[in-house]
Design a protein around this motif. Structure first.
Motif, short mmCIF file in Angstrom:
data_model
loop_
_atom_site.label_atom_id
_atom_site.label_comp_id
_atom_site.label_asym_id
_atom_site.label_seq_id
_atom_site.Cartn_x
_atom_site.Cartn_y
_atom_site.Cartn_z
N TRP A 71 0.80 -1.17 0.01
CA TRP A 71 0.04 0.05 0.06
C TRP A 71 0.65 1.33 -0.02
O TRP A 71 0.20 2.25 0.06
CB TRP A 71 -0.70 -0.05 1.06
CG TRP A 71 -0.22 -0.02 2.37
CD1 TRP A 71 0.27 0.77 3.45
CD2 TRP A 71 0.07 -1.43 3.18
NE1 TRP A 71 0.89 0.41 4.45
CE2 TRP A 71 0.79 -1.00 4.38
CE3 TRP A 71 -0.06 -2.67 3.10
CZ2 TRP A 71 1.07 -1.69 5.55
CZ3 TRP A 71 0.20 -3.52 3.94
CH2 TRP A 71 0.92 -3.28 5.20
N ARG A 72 2.23 1.15 -0.13
CA ARG A 72 3.08 2.26 0.03
C ARG A 72 3.61 2.19 -1.47
O ARG A 72 4.03 1.21 -1.88
CB ARG A 72 4.10 2.35 1.09
CG ARG A 72 3.67 2.52 2.40
CD ARG A 72 5.04 2.18 3.44
NE ARG A 72 4.50 3.05 4.55
CZ ARG A 72 5.17 3.79 5.29
NH1 ARG A 72 6.52 4.22 4.87
NH2 ARG A 72 5.00 4.35 6.34
N ASN A 73 3.78 3.54 -2.01
CA ASN A 73 4.65 3.63 -3.23
C ASN A 73 6.41 3.55 -2.89
O ASN A 73 6.56 3.32 -1.74
CB ASN A 73 4.22 4.93 -3.79
CG ASN A 73 4.89 6.27 -3.03
OD1 ASN A 73 5.51 5.89 -2.06
ND2 ASN A 73 4.48 7.33 -3.62
N ASN A 82 7.86 5.71 -0.51
CA ASN A 82 7.53 5.32 0.97
C ASN A 82 8.10 4.35 1.56
O ASN A 82 8.19 4.29 2.90
CB ASN A 82 5.99 5.75 1.10
CG ASN A 82 5.70 7.21 0.85
OD1 ASN A 82 6.33 8.03 1.14
ND2 ASN A 82 4.40 7.60 0.43
N ASN A 83 8.15 3.41 0.75
CA ASN A 83 8.69 2.12 1.19
C ASN A 83 10.26 2.39 1.55
O ASN A 83 10.58 1.84 2.63
CB ASN A 83 8.85 1.13 0.03
CG ASN A 83 7.31 0.20 0.28
OD1 ASN A 83 7.47 -0.57 1.27
ND2 ASN A 83 6.59 0.20 -0.58
N GLU A 136 11.42 4.82 2.47
CA GLU A 136 11.44 5.80 3.68
C GLU A 136 11.21 5.16 5.05
O GLU A 136 11.48 5.60 6.46
CB GLU A 136 10.57 7.12 3.77
CG GLU A 136 11.14 8.05 2.86
CD GLU A 136 10.10 9.40 2.53
OE1 GLU A 136 9.51 9.49 3.74
OE2 GLU A 136 10.12 9.80 1.51
N LEU A 137 10.66 3.79 4.83
CA LEU A 137 10.11 3.25 6.09
C LEU A 137 11.38 2.99 7.37
O LEU A 137 10.74 3.50 8.52
CB LEU A 137 9.57 1.91 5.81
CG LEU A 137 8.98 1.05 6.70
CD1 LEU A 137 7.57 1.70 6.62
CD2 LEU A 137 8.68 -0.50 6.16
N GLU A 160 11.69 6.40 8.96
CA GLU A 160 10.72 6.70 10.04
C GLU A 160 10.93 6.23 11.26
O GLU A 160 10.85 6.90 12.42
CB GLU A 160 9.21 6.24 9.48
CG GLU A 160 8.84 6.90 8.21
CD GLU A 160 7.54 6.34 7.49
OE1 GLU A 160 6.88 5.51 8.30
OE2 GLU A 160 7.48 6.88 6.21
N ASN A 171 7.31 7.11 -7.60
CA ASN A 171 5.80 7.11 -7.24
C ASN A 171 5.12 5.90 -7.42
O ASN A 171 3.70 5.84 -7.47
CB ASN A 171 5.03 8.45 -8.05
CG ASN A 171 5.74 9.74 -7.34
OD1 ASN A 171 5.66 9.89 -6.17
ND2 ASN A 171 6.01 10.42 -8.30
N PHE A 199 3.77 1.89 -7.37
CA PHE A 199 3.53 0.99 -6.38
C PHE A 199 4.26 -0.33 -6.40
O PHE A 199 4.55 -0.61 -7.70
CB PHE A 199 2.18 0.83 -6.31
CG PHE A 199 1.41 1.93 -5.39
CD1 PHE A 199 1.13 2.01 -3.87
CD2 PHE A 199 1.20 2.93 -6.22
CE1 PHE A 199 0.70 3.09 -3.54
CE2 PHE A 199 0.46 4.29 -5.59
CZ PHE A 199 0.44 4.17 -4.06
N ARG A 242 16.13 0.57 0.50
CA ARG A 242 15.50 0.66 1.67
C ARG A 242 16.53 0.33 2.78
O ARG A 242 16.63 0.99 3.97
CB ARG A 242 14.21 -0.01 2.04
CG ARG A 242 13.46 0.04 3.26
CD ARG A 242 12.33 -0.64 3.36
NE ARG A 242 12.48 -2.07 3.31
CZ ARG A 242 11.43 -2.96 3.03
NH1 ARG A 242 10.21 -2.58 3.25
NH2 ARG A 242 11.69 -4.35 2.93
#
Ligand SMILES: Nc1ncnc2c1ncn2[C@@H]1O[C@H](COP(=O)(O)OP(=O)(O)OP(=O)(O)O)[C@@H](O)[C@H]1O
Length: 257
Positions: free
Chosen positions: A90-92, A95-96, A98-99, A102, A129, A131, A147
């Protein structure tokens, strides 16, 4: 003292009232910045040894130390990359990546900058952007690598990370790993049962054999990174591994061209 020190390490599981030794008498010293491949047939205990070094599943005999401290649990300073990518669907892509940042409580701007840097390193800056479902297996594994690198780990553990990929994608990712090693100088412990992959990537190949798992040989790869899978030096190291695994034919075949 070496960076990772493994002394007389063994792992026994108890199952249905019986003890089962996965590996025993393992001694190995690994220096910072080395790329070590654990190579061996299925069931010789490579993943169990990797998990013991990473602190997921501890040894039952002997000891494993990293930087002078006994491994008792996984360290947030290290990361593991598995075969199945482990991306959140569910994360692009960005965002993956950046996990982990965070969890380290990095501010948003900084997170984005770091994630973009590593996406560029794995050549996916144009897919930030997208998925996971829109990516090929090789691209997903590149996201997983970005990541992992983004948190600037001390050690990267890789458990057959390219096992699900086709041969050509696999070779491209092997080149990426070598580039990353040159740029980032990470300590990497890489599990594989692919002799060519181990020969191509490793500074040293640790060959394991089963029943119970043990280290049969540690083979130095003298030329740091061949980049040529047909060179005589590459074939020489590969041949040594075949020898240790007793996979060479008894008689030499003569070819006439
Ligand atoms: N939690 C456990 N309980 C009992 N036996 C286990 C456990 N974990 C691993 N084993 C056994 O230890 C042996 C080695 O497993 P391991 O996954 O480490 O081997 P491997 O060399 O990585 O194999 P592969 O290449 O197939 O992944 C296997 O026979 C496995 O069944």
């Amino acid at each position: 003292m070496s960076y990772i020190h493994i002394e007389n390490a063994g792992k026994t599981f108890r199952s249905e009232g019986k003890d089962y030794s996965v590996f025993s008498g393992v001694n190995l010293d690994i220096e910072k910045g080395e790329l070590i491949c654990l190579l061996g047939a299925s069931g010789c205990g490579k993943s169990t040894l990797l998990n013991a070094i990473a602190g997921f599943d501890l040894v039952t005999e002997g000891k494993i130390e990293i930087d002078g401290r006994e491994v008792k649990e996984p360290s947030p300073k290290n990361v593991t990359i598995f075969q199945n990518y482990g991306l959140l669907p569910w994360r692009n892509v960005i965002n993956n990546v950046e996990l982990g940042l965070e969890s380290l409580k990095k501010p948003k701007d900084e997170r984005r900058k770091i994630a973009e840097k590593y996406l560029k390193m794995v050549k996916l800056e144009n897919f930030k952007n997208s998925f996971p479902r829109q990516l090929s297996g090789g691209m997903k594994q590149r996201v997983a690598i970005a990541r992992a690198l983004a948190v600037e780990p001390d050690i990267i553990f890789m458990d057959e990370p390219f096992g699900a990929l086709d041969a050509i994608t696999r070779m491209k990712l092997q080149d990426d790993i070598l580039d990353i090693c040159q740029n980032e100088k990470k300590t990497i412990i890489f599990v594989t049962h692919d002799i060519d992959e181990a020969t191509y990537l490793a500074d040293r190949v640790v060959v394991m054999t089963p029943n119970p798992g043990k280290i049969s040989a540690v083979i130095d790869v003298p030329i740091r990174h061949f980049r040529d899978r047909t060179s005589g030096d590459f074939l020489h190291v590969r041949d040594k591994i075949f020898d240790v695994l007793s996979m060479k034919k008894e008689t030499n075949i003569e070819y006439t061209i």
